[in-house]
Enzyme design. Structure first.
Site, PDB file in Angstrom:
ATOM      1  CB  ILE A  50     -24.221 -35.583 -21.704  1.00  0.00           C
ATOM      2  CG1 ILE A  50     -24.427 -34.634 -20.529  1.00  0.00           C
ATOM      3  CG2 ILE A  50     -25.458 -35.629 -22.588  1.00  0.00           C
ATOM      4  CD1 ILE A  50     -24.787 -33.208 -20.927  1.00  0.00           C
ATOM      5  CG  ASP A  51     -19.008 -38.327 -22.924  1.00  0.00           C
ATOM      6  OD1 ASP A  51     -19.580 -39.325 -22.453  1.00  0.00           O
ATOM      7  OD2 ASP A  51     -18.397 -38.321 -24.004  1.00  0.00           O
ATOM      8  NE  ARG A  52     -16.347 -35.768 -14.635  1.00  0.00           N
ATOM      9  CZ  ARG A  52     -16.000 -37.020 -14.365  1.00  0.00           C
ATOM     10  NH1 ARG A  52     -14.985 -37.568 -14.971  1.00  0.00           N
ATOM     11  NH2 ARG A  52     -16.679 -37.726 -13.499  1.00  0.00           N
TER      12      ARG A  52
END
Length: 178
Positions: free
Chosen positions: A33-35
């Protein structure tokens, strides 16, 4: 201190992973998942599980659902957003277009508004394709950026937030042996 090192330590303490065994499989993440995004991440404890789950990911057999809070209200309360995404590798930014362009990849994002007020909406999102920053850029492209996303949304958020209000809620798949 990373998610993967915590997983390895957990498995080591359970006796399911020995890093000193050079033939030992090293646990690996299946999805990311994105930061600044919270939520579910899957990891494989063995090579067979990783192979099976990577194939399911490649064949789009894993359904991914997210919750997000966006600025404003959406005109349509549910629908499928369709576009073409390009990525600037150097800047780690993406752009979405309504038509295919050189080097673009198709993106499809299904959404449904769960609750709203005049300033913001709670939205459930299903990724029909999975590209870098897809939800963030797709929601911003229709004028409803994710609250706290200072890259694709307003530089200043009206609330004190750490990260964006985007959360990986559910990963669904058919177990390979059932």
């Amino acid at each position: 201190d990373t998610l993967l090192t915590r997983i390895k330590r957990y498995l080591y303490e359970k006796g399911e992973y020995d890093p000193s065994d050079e033939n030992s499989f090293s646990p690996a993440l299946i999805n990311r998942i994105d930061r600044n995004t919270g939520g579910i991440v899957m990891a494989a404890k063995n090579a067979e599980a990783l192979r099976i789950m990577n194939q399911k990911l490649k064949d789009r057999e894993i359904k991914k659902f997210y919750l997000c809070v966006v600025h404003g209200t959406l005109k349509e309360k549910e629908g499928i957003l369709h576009g073409w995404l390009t990525k600037d590798e150097k800047k780690n930014l993406v752009k979405v277009f309504t038509r295919q362009t050189d080097g673009s990849k198709e993106i499809k994002t299904k959404y449904r508004v769960l609750a709203e007020n005049k300033n913001m909406s709670l939205v459930e999102v299903e990724l029909l394709t999975g590209r870098t920053h897809q939800i963030r850029v797709h929601m911003a492209s229709i004028g409803n950026p994710i609250l706290g996303d200072t890259v694709y949304g307003p530089a200043k958020c009206p609330f004190k937030l750490v990260g964006q209000t985007l959360h990986a809620k559910t990963l669904g798949f058919i177990h390979p042996t059932t």
